[in-house]
Design a protein around this motif. Structure first.
Motif, mmCIF file in Angstrom:
data_model
loop_
_atom_site.group_PDB
_atom_site.id
_atom_site.type_symbol
_atom_site.label_atom_id
_atom_site.label_comp_id
_atom_site.label_asym_id
_atom_site.label_seq_id
_atom_site.Cartn_x
_atom_site.Cartn_y
_atom_site.Cartn_z
ATOM 1 N N PRO A 30 43.014 33.143 41.759
ATOM 2 C CA PRO A 30 42.231 34.299 41.329
ATOM 3 C C PRO A 30 40.771 33.889 41.138
ATOM 4 N N THR A 32 38.297 33.649 39.147
ATOM 5 C CA THR A 32 37.902 33.788 37.744
ATOM 6 C C THR A 32 36.995 32.671 37.258
ATOM 7 N N LYS A 137 31.961 34.284 38.426
ATOM 8 C CA LYS A 137 33.295 34.277 37.812
ATOM 9 C C LYS A 137 34.263 35.244 38.479
ATOM 10 N N LYS A 138 33.809 36.378 38.885
ATOM 11 C CA LYS A 138 34.679 37.383 39.516
ATOM 12 C C LYS A 138 34.433 37.503 41.012
#
Length: 199
Positions: A30, A32, A137-138
């Motif tokens: 993911p 993140t 982060k995303k």
């Protein structure tokens, strides 16, 4: 640079064998983690650029010959590279010059600057200093990307040193690092089991 199937590793404008322990699987974790620059690294880092596409050899050579080149102006003749995601030239600051405003911040130590590329400046990392780019982060990393940078290792020869990454081992999906296995080894290593498949 990685095109989704093949890893290319270049040093000083010359293609190099990809280190055996490279275990890159893009997009398996993911998105993140923040991108990190200078994790336990001792030395200078300059001209970090992150693209959302794999660079062709002619583009890599253009960066080697002129590190501040705008790849959209470099012709093969070839398609323009419009995928610049971040550009940190470290000319006295850690601002992102790509226009995407992904500014880096020091979360460990105070960032200093020393002479770098082409008479300009480079960020100096003392092994404790580290930059974080929280805007990544995303970020959704695709299966194709490139990281370009200049570095000069000046110490910490026997320790692992991270140049640019979005986490290490189970906490990230990619990294460019220096091994501590061989004293004064200058070869950067990419990957190394720093990703896992996501179910």
């Amino acid at each position: 640079t990685y095109d989704g199937a093949t890893m290319q590793y270049w040093q000083d404008g010359i293609p190099q064998p990809v280190p055996r322990d490279t275990g890159v699987k893009m997009g398996m974790l993911p998105p993140t983690a923040a991108v990190t620059i200078g994790d336990k690294f001792v030395g200078l880092i300059d001209g970090v650029r992150i693209y959302k596409e794999a660079l062709a050899p002619y583009q890599i050579m253009a960066l080697y010959n002129a590190p501040n080149v705008d790849l959209s102006t470099v012709v093969k003749p070839a398609p323009m590279c419009s995928g610049l995601e971040a550009d940190y030239s470290f000319e006295g600051d850690a601002f992102d010059a790509s226009g995407n405003y992904r500014q880096a911040r020091s979360d460990k130590g105070t960032l200093m600057y020393r002479p770098g590329l082409n008479g300009g400046k480079a960020a100096f990392f003392n092994g404790q200093t580290r930059l974080k780019i929280d805007a990544f982060k995303k970020f959704v990393w695709s299966d194709k990307f490139s990281v370009s940078l200049w570095y000069s290792r000046t110490g910490g020869w026997k320790s692992y040193q991270g140049l640019v990454n979005n986490g290490f081992f189970k906490q990230g999906s990619w990294e460019v690092r220096l091994s501590g296995d061989t004293p004064k080894a200058e070869a950067a290593q990419i990957g190394r089991a720093s990703c896992r498949e996501r179910v």
